[in-house]
Design an enzyme around this catalytic site. Structure first.
Site, PDB file in Angstrom:
ATOM      1  N   LYS A  71       0.403  -1.301   0.015  1.00  0.00           N
ATOM      2  CA  LYS A  71      -0.188  -0.070   0.063  1.00  0.00           C
ATOM      3  C   LYS A  71       0.404   1.188  -0.087  1.00  0.00           C
ATOM      4  CE  LYS A  71      -3.831  -1.598   2.000  1.00  0.00           C
ATOM      5  NZ  LYS A  71      -5.640  -1.990   2.433  1.00  0.00           N
ATOM      6  N   ASP A 107      -9.905   2.631   1.425  1.00  0.00           N
ATOM      7  CA  ASP A 107     -10.003   1.723   2.926  1.00  0.00           C
ATOM      8  C   ASP A 107     -10.597   3.092   3.603  1.00  0.00           C
ATOM      9  OD1 ASP A 107      -9.345  -0.359   2.061  1.00  0.00           O
ATOM     10  OD2 ASP A 107      -6.765   0.049   2.592  1.00  0.00           O
TER      11      ASP A 107
END
Ligand code: ATR
Length: 281
Positions: A71, A107
């Site tokens: 990420k 997210d």
């Protein structure tokens, strides 16, 4: 002439157990969109990750979700990134265009919409408690701040990591040993650790009570109902499980790359639950 199918996927390591391909395949099927969403295992360092992204862009991928351990690499690779991705310091979405790759972080928005979908009366005036200080914790903390939470406490086994996040996002820290008391006084509790997951130790909140109307969330989805979520259900409180978060974080990618409706509804949830059951057998 028949158009080329849309290509997208999820990059990570390990990625074989990801439920994202199933989620996107179901949405594509529902919307009758010709496309493929595949799991792509890349365990390499940043250079290997970057070469793989260049290749996917060349092949014509519309975009990819990015999961552990890449990420931060996704943000580094991008040519442009959303404010949210910069704030979290990580991205779970890369959208490819002729002029480069755009990084975003669903997210954050996924957690926000998952919480909103579970709680009709979302009041974050009471303290919020975040258990854990890893990657998931960062996105969730930013989401809580976006939802208006002002009073966020963070607690983590390794206290220095909680202190780093507290400094970065303006949170208060609590000793890990105090977690049971903290759970009992919070208006929103979220477990971002792997504790409570099948095969992992429990979160150990024996005998803890939840405040009336408190919201309880757990990123873990195997089992679907963790001991923390059971505590919430037994007390009649709203709970948000990891599957709800997963479905909501997937929706922005599907809309961006496949261009169709992406509903995190009961029928999708049922399909995911039945897949998890199939894997358990
Ligand atoms: P993620 O990106 O999913 O958040 P991570 O960055 O590896 O994953 O973070 C895992 C979190 O679970 C951390 O908060 C970790 O605590 P430490 O920082 O002390 O490692 C927490 N965690 C994992 N196993 C744990 C355990 N047995 N007891 C307490 N916390 C644990």
């Amino acid at each position: 002439m028949r158009q080329k199918p849309i290509l997208a996927g999820v990059i990570g390591s390990p990625v074989v157990h990801s439920l994202s391909p199933l989620i996107h395949t179901i949405w594509a099927h529902r919307a009758q969109i010709d496309g493929y969403y595949m799991p792509i295992e890349i365990s390499a360092s940043y250079d290997g990750f970057a070469r793989a992204m260049d290749a996917l862009k060349t092949i014509g991928f519309a975009g990819v979700n990015v999961t552990l351990p890449h990420k931060e690499n996704a943000l580094r690779y991008s040519d442009e990134a959303s404010e949210l991705a910069h704030k979290v310091g990580a991205a779970n979405m890369l959208t490819f265009a002729d002029n480069g790759a755009y990084a975003d972080n669903s997210d954050v928005s996924g957690f926000e919409s998952a919480v909103k979908s579970a709680a009709r009366d979302l009041s974050l005036k009471r303290p919020c408690l975040v258990l854990g200080a890893g990657g998931a914790s960062r996105a969730i903390t930013v989401a809580l701040q976006n939802l208006g939470a002002k009073n966020i406490f963070i607690t983590n086994r390794t206290e220095e990591k909680a202190a780093v996040l507290a400094e970065r996002f303006g949170l208060k820290t609590l000793a890990w040993e105090k977690r049971k008391d903290a759970v009992e006084s919070a208006g929103l509790v979220v477990n971002t650790t792997s504790l409570g997951m099948n095969g992992q130790p429990p979160l150990e909140l024996d005998g803890a009570k939840i405040k009336p109307n408190a919201i309880v969330a757990d990123i873990v989805y195997t089992p679907l109902e963790t001991p923390l979520l059971k505590l919430a259900r037994d007390a009649g409180n709203a709970g948000v499980n990891g599957l709800t978060m997963l479905m909501h974080q997937a929706a922005p990618g599907f809309r961006a790359w496949f261009g169709g409706e992406a509903e995190a509804d009961d029928s999708l949830r049922a399909a995911l639950v039945s897949e998890l059951e199939r894997r358990r057998r």
